[in-house]
Scaffold this active site. Structure first.
Site, PDB file in Angstrom:
ATOM      1  N   ARG A 231      91.545 102.938  51.467  1.00 34.09           N
ATOM      2  CA  ARG A 231      90.625 102.982  50.286  1.00 34.09           C
ATOM      3  C   ARG A 231      90.637 101.620  49.620  1.00 34.09           C
ATOM      4  O   ARG A 231      91.620 101.044  49.496  1.00 34.09           O
ATOM      5  CB  ARG A 231      91.242 104.123  49.621  1.00 34.09           C
ATOM      6  CG  ARG A 231      91.185 105.573  49.719  1.00 34.09           C
ATOM      7  CD  ARG A 231      89.787 106.214  49.695  1.00 34.09           C
ATOM      8  NE  ARG A 231      89.934 107.457  50.171  1.00 34.09           N
ATOM      9  CZ  ARG A 231      89.758 108.183  51.183  1.00 34.09           C
ATOM     10  NH1 ARG A 231      89.445 107.252  52.371  1.00 34.09           N
ATOM     11  NH2 ARG A 231      89.302 109.525  51.564  1.00 34.09           N
ATOM     12  N   GLU A 260      81.934  98.908  46.062  1.00 34.03           N
ATOM     13  CA  GLU A 260      81.111  99.119  47.142  1.00 34.03           C
ATOM     14  C   GLU A 260      79.608  99.250  46.793  1.00 34.03           C
ATOM     15  O   GLU A 260      79.519 100.442  46.056  1.00 34.03           O
ATOM     16  CB  GLU A 260      81.740  99.864  48.001  1.00 34.03           C
ATOM     17  CG  GLU A 260      82.825  99.510  48.854  1.00 34.03           C
ATOM     18  CD  GLU A 260      83.262 100.478  49.884  1.00 34.03           C
ATOM     19  OE1 GLU A 260      82.886 101.757  49.891  1.00 34.03           O
ATOM     20  OE2 GLU A 260      84.333 100.226  50.287  1.00 34.03           O
ATOM     21  N   HIS A 278      82.707  99.579  55.391  1.00 35.13           N
ATOM     22  CA  HIS A 278      83.277 100.934  55.184  1.00 35.13           C
ATOM     23  C   HIS A 278      82.868 101.792  56.536  1.00 35.13           C
ATOM     24  O   HIS A 278      82.054 102.908  56.657  1.00 35.13           O
ATOM     25  CB  HIS A 278      82.739 101.539  53.984  1.00 35.13           C
ATOM     26  CG  HIS A 278      83.660 102.898  53.437  1.00 35.13           C
ATOM     27  ND1 HIS A 278      83.895 102.770  52.258  1.00 35.13           N
ATOM     28  CD2 HIS A 278      84.452 103.473  54.183  1.00 35.13           C
ATOM     29  CE1 HIS A 278      84.602 103.906  52.056  1.00 35.13           C
ATOM     30  NE2 HIS A 278      84.927 104.427  53.325  1.00 35.13           N
TER      31      HIS A 278
END
Length: 526
Positions: A231, A260, A278
């Protein structure tokens, strides 16, 4: 025939499974909120990924809707509170992308060790810089794994195949579970000091936010390599930049970021930093797996009433829920207190039900206790379905007993958490029929509500401590909303819970622990 809407792009296997099971299905992707609101009333089930926002307004318009299924882990795009209020079950698929995320962490580790992206970019620029990209081997190196849940345990398994020595920090697994994984359990400082590679597999919580910071990087080996595919926010990106720039760390590889999409970022200017956008769950297999799982789960619920991986409903009959729900809430909140105070390997959870509650179906309350203990410390989404399974998987024994009498209380739930360092115990009850209250901790009587942001302080019972504590908080502009105190005996141990308007950050908590007679200080979120 039940009817389901798939509103986000996903593998066509989901649509195929629904039809095979006898569920009518429509695929309408890219709907604007107003378009979704206009049609959602026609459906019993909604299947989403991350694009569709299931807001309160959408749920209010969903007169037939019984279940929302997320093909993936995160359900941040679903208003779970409103869904629960309207009786809509929210499901996710927490196990569909564990393998691919673990493999991505290993891929990042190898790429960082051998500078594969940098060498690729150099060659594409027309260069042949063979001597510039001298890497390091993984063979016989020490890998430090922070968090040994589903993904962390898969990384450990693969690291053993690479002949790495694996050490792990996870205060919530037993020694027996660690032995099964073949890892040496160590404290966090020892992991930082010994590991050549460090990989993170925990959720983002108050305890893990900025876990990889300047202070902890200073404890690491010179030339260590850090990997984060868990995370964003667990790694302090400013501190990481300085450590990479100075050469303290040999390299770092991130798949996740605090913000992000990333855009411009100073980490991207460093030659010893590699990254991916990601991609932990972005494989063909993972996308198919989550599509299959969500379709099977929703079909099982709509056709047979089977609930799997629900994040907002206990496994109890509808008729029993009004009586049980307050106790389920109490059990979960007692578990949250224990889970946030625990700091060593968990061995056993012992729950005693006394008084009126002893005559109820206590199984869902026990499950709620486990959910509360585990939900703040595991990277998995913890719910009423998977909490018992995860406890068993981690070697945590669960015991429950009943007593007809609860002393002066109509009902009492007592939970003892046995850890490597010893037991920790809390007890609670309901007041006014439904409001949860903590009535003791480690046999120290007190009474307080179980909600909000609480500062927990354990101390030696000596004159002046309360005044010192108030002065300390006032000096740092932290207001006390309420104060609850219990003690075992004069001059013995005491415990305080303070509702505060502003949370104490880790450095401030460390200062507080330095006050005379303070034994422990932690922030709890209930």
């Amino acid at each position: 025939m039940p009817k389901v809407l798939i509103s986000d792009k996903m593998s066509p296997r989901a649509e195929q499974i629904f039809r095979e099971q006898g569920v009518e299905v429509d695929v309408k992707t890219g709907l604007a909120p107003e378009q979704l609101k206009a049609v959602i009333g026609d459906y019993d089930g909604l299947v989403i990924r991350s694009a569709t926002q299931v807001t309160a307004e959408i749920l209010e318009a969903a007169g037939r809707l019984k279940v929302v299924g997320r093909a993936g882990i995160g359900v941040d795009n679903v208003d779970i509170a409103t869904a629960s209020k309207r009786g809509v079950i929210v499901m996710n698929t927490p196990y569909g992308n564990t393998v691919t995320t673990a493999e991505h962490a290993i891929a990042l580790m190898m790429a960082a060790a051998r500078m594969v992206p940098q060498a690729t970019a150099s060659m594409k620029a027309g260069k042949w810089e063979k001597t510039r990209f001298e890497g390091v081997e993984l063979y016989q190196k020490t890998l430090g794994v922070i968090g040994t849940g589903n993904i962390g345990s898969l990384v450990i398994e693969r690291a053993h195949g690479l002949k790495m020595h694996v050490i792990a920090y996870d205060p919530y697994i037993s020694k027996a579970r660690a032995d099964d994984l073949g890892v040496e359990l160590v404290d966090l400082d020892a992991l930082f000091a010994r590991a050549d590679f460090i990989t993170i597999h925990t959720p983002l919580t108050d305890a893990t936010r900025n876990l990889i910071n300047a202070a902890n990087i200073a404890k690491m080996k010179d030339g260590a390599i850090v990997i984060n595919a868990a995370r964003g926010g667990i790694v302090n990106e400013d501190d990481l930049y300085e450590a990479l720039k100075s050469g303290k760390l040999r390299a770092a590889a991130l798949d996740v970021f605090a913000k992000e999409p990333v855009g411009e970022h100073k980490l991207l200017t460093l030659d010893n930093f590699i990254c991916t956008p990601h991609l932990g769950a972005s494989t063909v297999e993972a996308q198919v797996n989550v599509a299959i799982q969500v379709a099977e789960q929703i079909s099982a619920f709509l056709l047979r009433g089977v609930v799997q991986n629900a994040v907002n409903i206990p496994a109890v009959a509808e008729a029993d829920l009004p009586v049980l729900q307050p106790y389920i809430n109490l059990g979960e909140r007692l578990g949250m207190v224990l889970g946030q105070l625990a700091d060593s390997g968990l061995k056993r959870v012992a729950i005693e039900y006394a008084g009126e509650v002893s005559g109820l179906n206590t199984k869902p309350i026990t499950t709620a206790v486990l959910k509360g203990i585990l939900q703040n410390v595991l990277p998995e989404t913890i719910n009423m379905v998977n909490a018992p399974f995860l406890a068993r998987e981690r070697g945590i024994e669960v015991e429950q007993s009943t007593r007809e009498l609860a002393d002066e209380l109509r009902s009492r739930v007592r939970v003892q958490l046995v850890m490597d360092r010893g037991p920790l115990e809390v007890a609670g009850t309901l007041v006014h029929g439904h409001q949860p209250r903590l009535v003791s901790i480690n046999d120290m009587d007190l009474e307080m509500g179980l909600s909000g942001r609480m500062l927990y302080v354990a101390n030696v019972d000596q004159p002046g401590l309360i005044g010192q504590l108030g002065t300390f908080l006032a000096a740092h502009n932290i207001n006390i909303a309420s104060f609850h105190l219990g003690r075992e005996r004069p001059g013995g141990r005491a415990a305080s819970f303070l509702a505060v308007d502003t949370p104490l950050d880790p450095p401030l908590l460390e200062k507080l622990r330095g006050l005379p007679n303070v034994l422990e200080a932690r922030m709890l979120t209930l």
